[in-house]
Design a protein around this motif. Sequence first.
Motif, PDB file in Angstrom:
ATOM      1  N   HIS A   8      -0.278  19.350  -3.343  1.00  0.00           N
ATOM      2  CA  HIS A   8      -0.742  18.722  -2.110  1.00  0.00           C
ATOM      3  C   HIS A   8       0.245  17.647  -1.676  1.00  0.00           C
ATOM      4  O   HIS A   8       1.165  17.303  -2.406  1.00  0.00           O
ATOM      5  CB  HIS A   8      -2.146  18.134  -2.275  1.00  0.00           C
ATOM      6  CG  HIS A   8      -2.244  16.981  -3.224  1.00  0.00           C
ATOM      7  ND1 HIS A   8      -2.232  17.117  -4.590  1.00  0.00           N
ATOM      8  CD2 HIS A   8      -2.357  15.654  -2.985  1.00  0.00           C
ATOM      9  CE1 HIS A   8      -2.337  15.935  -5.157  1.00  0.00           C
ATOM     10  NE2 HIS A   8      -2.412  15.015  -4.205  1.00  0.00           N
ATOM     11  N   ILE A   9       0.022  17.119  -0.485  1.00  0.00           N
ATOM     12  CA  ILE A   9       0.846  16.045   0.057  1.00  0.00           C
ATOM     13  C   ILE A   9      -0.080  14.924   0.509  1.00  0.00           C
ATOM     14  O   ILE A   9      -1.010  15.152   1.283  1.00  0.00           O
ATOM     15  CB  ILE A   9       1.691  16.528   1.252  1.00  0.00           C
ATOM     16  CG1 ILE A   9       2.619  17.665   0.813  1.00  0.00           C
ATOM     17  CG2 ILE A   9       2.483  15.372   1.858  1.00  0.00           C
ATOM     18  CD1 ILE A   9       3.301  18.372   1.964  1.00  0.00           C
ATOM     19  N   ASP A  10       0.164  13.717  -0.010  1.00  0.00           N
ATOM     20  CA  ASP A  10      -0.573  12.540   0.444  1.00  0.00           C
ATOM     21  C   ASP A  10       0.212  11.865   1.558  1.00  0.00           C
ATOM     22  O   ASP A  10       1.431  11.710   1.465  1.00  0.00           O
ATOM     23  CB  ASP A  10      -0.762  11.533  -0.694  1.00  0.00           C
ATOM     24  CG  ASP A  10      -1.978  11.831  -1.551  1.00  0.00           C
ATOM     25  OD1 ASP A  10      -2.825  12.638  -1.129  1.00  0.00           O
ATOM     26  OD2 ASP A  10      -2.078  11.241  -2.642  1.00  0.00           O
ATOM     27  N   ILE A  11      -0.484  11.457   2.585  1.00  0.00           N
ATOM     28  CA  ILE A  11       0.128  10.765   3.719  1.00  0.00           C
ATOM     29  C   ILE A  11      -0.452   9.352   3.763  1.00  0.00           C
ATOM     30  O   ILE A  11      -1.669   9.190   3.889  1.00  0.00           O
ATOM     31  CB  ILE A  11      -0.159  11.512   5.038  1.00  0.00           C
ATOM     32  CG1 ILE A  11       0.385  12.937   4.964  1.00  0.00           C
ATOM     33  CG2 ILE A  11       0.431  10.748   6.222  1.00  0.00           C
ATOM     34  CD1 ILE A  11      -0.028  13.821   6.122  1.00  0.00           C
ATOM     35  N   TYR A  23      -3.940  13.902  13.242  1.00  0.00           N
ATOM     36  CA  TYR A  23      -3.503  15.126  12.568  1.00  0.00           C
ATOM     37  C   TYR A  23      -4.374  16.337  12.888  1.00  0.00           C
ATOM     38  O   TYR A  23      -3.865  17.449  13.018  1.00  0.00           O
ATOM     39  CB  TYR A  23      -3.409  14.914  11.056  1.00  0.00           C
ATOM     40  CG  TYR A  23      -2.222  14.076  10.662  1.00  0.00           C
ATOM     41  CD1 TYR A  23      -0.927  14.552  10.841  1.00  0.00           C
ATOM     42  CD2 TYR A  23      -2.373  12.802  10.144  1.00  0.00           C
ATOM     43  CE1 TYR A  23       0.179  13.790  10.497  1.00  0.00           C
ATOM     44  CE2 TYR A  23      -1.278  12.026   9.793  1.00  0.00           C
ATOM     45  CZ  TYR A  23      -0.012  12.531   9.971  1.00  0.00           C
ATOM     46  OH  TYR A  23       1.084  11.768   9.628  1.00  0.00           O
ATOM     47  N   GLY A  52      -3.865  18.155   1.425  1.00  0.00           N
ATOM     48  CA  GLY A  52      -3.584  16.880   0.793  1.00  0.00           C
ATOM     49  C   GLY A  52      -4.597  15.863   1.215  1.00  0.00           C
ATOM     50  O   GLY A  52      -5.733  16.206   1.547  1.00  0.00           O
ATOM     51  N   LEU A  54      -5.304  11.732   3.096  1.00  0.00           N
ATOM     52  CA  LEU A  54      -4.880  10.574   3.870  1.00  0.00           C
ATOM     53  C   LEU A  54      -5.228   9.371   3.005  1.00  0.00           C
ATOM     54  O   LEU A  54      -6.398   9.022   2.861  1.00  0.00           O
ATOM     55  CB  LEU A  54      -5.596  10.522   5.214  1.00  0.00           C
ATOM     56  CG  LEU A  54      -5.402  11.740   6.106  1.00  0.00           C
ATOM     57  CD1 LEU A  54      -6.240  11.610   7.373  1.00  0.00           C
ATOM     58  CD2 LEU A  54      -3.939  11.936   6.458  1.00  0.00           C
ATOM     59  N   ARG A  57      -2.302   3.151   2.854  1.00  0.00           N
ATOM     60  CA  ARG A  57      -0.925   2.674   2.770  1.00  0.00           C
ATOM     61  C   ARG A  57      -0.939   1.397   1.937  1.00  0.00           C
ATOM     62  O   ARG A  57      -1.827   0.576   2.067  1.00  0.00           O
ATOM     63  CB  ARG A  57      -0.405   2.380   4.174  1.00  0.00           C
ATOM     64  CG  ARG A  57       0.993   1.824   4.243  1.00  0.00           C
ATOM     65  CD  ARG A  57       1.403   1.566   5.682  1.00  0.00           C
ATOM     66  NE  ARG A  57       1.503   2.801   6.446  1.00  0.00           N
ATOM     67  CZ  ARG A  57       2.583   3.587   6.464  1.00  0.00           C
ATOM     68  NH1 ARG A  57       3.639   3.261   5.780  1.00  0.00           N
ATOM     69  NH2 ARG A  57       2.585   4.683   7.182  1.00  0.00           N
ATOM     70  N   HIS A  63       5.600   6.285   2.397  1.00  0.00           N
ATOM     71  CA  HIS A  63       6.096   7.564   2.908  1.00  0.00           C
ATOM     72  C   HIS A  63       5.272   8.694   2.294  1.00  0.00           C
ATOM     73  O   HIS A  63       4.760   8.548   1.185  1.00  0.00           O
ATOM     74  CB  HIS A  63       7.574   7.761   2.545  1.00  0.00           C
ATOM     75  CG  HIS A  63       8.466   6.770   3.205  1.00  0.00           C
ATOM     76  ND1 HIS A  63       8.747   5.539   2.660  1.00  0.00           N
ATOM     77  CD2 HIS A  63       9.129   6.822   4.379  1.00  0.00           C
ATOM     78  CE1 HIS A  63       9.553   4.885   3.464  1.00  0.00           C
ATOM     79  NE2 HIS A  63       9.793   5.632   4.522  1.00  0.00           N
ATOM     80  N   PRO A  64       5.143   9.830   2.980  1.00  0.00           N
ATOM     81  CA  PRO A  64       4.406  10.952   2.397  1.00  0.00           C
ATOM     82  C   PRO A  64       4.949  11.305   1.013  1.00  0.00           C
ATOM     83  O   PRO A  64       6.145  11.190   0.748  1.00  0.00           O
ATOM     84  CB  PRO A  64       4.653  12.096   3.386  1.00  0.00           C
ATOM     85  CG  PRO A  64       4.862  11.393   4.689  1.00  0.00           C
ATOM     86  CD  PRO A  64       5.635  10.145   4.329  1.00  0.00           C
ATOM     87  N   ARG A  65       4.037  11.715   0.137  1.00  0.00           N
ATOM     88  CA  ARG A  65       4.405  12.038  -1.234  1.00  0.00           C
ATOM     89  C   ARG A  65       3.865  13.414  -1.604  1.00  0.00           C
ATOM     90  O   ARG A  65       2.668  13.672  -1.485  1.00  0.00           O
ATOM     91  CB  ARG A  65       3.824  10.995  -2.181  1.00  0.00           C
ATOM     92  CG  ARG A  65       4.166  11.237  -3.636  1.00  0.00           C
ATOM     93  CD  ARG A  65       3.500  10.236  -4.567  1.00  0.00           C
ATOM     94  NE  ARG A  65       3.893   8.875  -4.254  1.00  0.00           N
ATOM     95  CZ  ARG A  65       3.058   7.836  -4.349  1.00  0.00           C
ATOM     96  NH1 ARG A  65       1.816   7.984  -4.736  1.00  0.00           N
ATOM     97  NH2 ARG A  65       3.478   6.619  -4.054  1.00  0.00           N
ATOM     98  N   SER A  66       4.757  14.284  -2.044  1.00  0.00           N
ATOM     99  CA  SER A  66       4.362  15.606  -2.536  1.00  0.00           C
ATOM    100  C   SER A  66       3.961  15.501  -4.005  1.00  0.00           C
ATOM    101  O   SER A  66       4.548  14.728  -4.764  1.00  0.00           O
ATOM    102  CB  SER A  66       5.519  16.600  -2.422  1.00  0.00           C
ATOM    103  OG  SER A  66       5.875  16.782  -1.082  1.00  0.00           O
TER     104      SER A  66
END
Length: 120
Positions: A8-11, A23, A52, A54, A57, A63-66
């Motif tokens: 997943h990717i966290d934003i 989004y 992923g 949200l 911050r 920055h987005p993290r995979s």
Amino acid sequence: MAHGDITHIDIPVADTDAASAFYSGLFGWRIAEIPGYEGYPMWQAPNKISGGGLAPRGDGFTHPRSYVEVDSIDEVLARASDSGGSVVMEKSPISETSWFAVLADPDGNHIGLYEGTTEL
């Protein structure tokens, strides 16, 4: 998923409601909080595979993290350190059956690690 798959990717976001509207409107992502993960709305792309969260911050998370599925976070962190990388965040529990950690590669890029199952 298997060792080495992107999970997943966290934003990182300052306002989850605004980010959810942005989004979902832009990409058609389905975004919802799942019981047990309040404050971490999860997104799913139309392909029902990509997704992923949200996440708030904060310091070091701008920055987005995979995240990459691994068989053993402990082994991967040790190998990363031996190979010129560093541990940014030690292994931490997500649930009783899953954990995450963050490493930095030799260029300073942050990569998340995920071990376990998504079952609660």
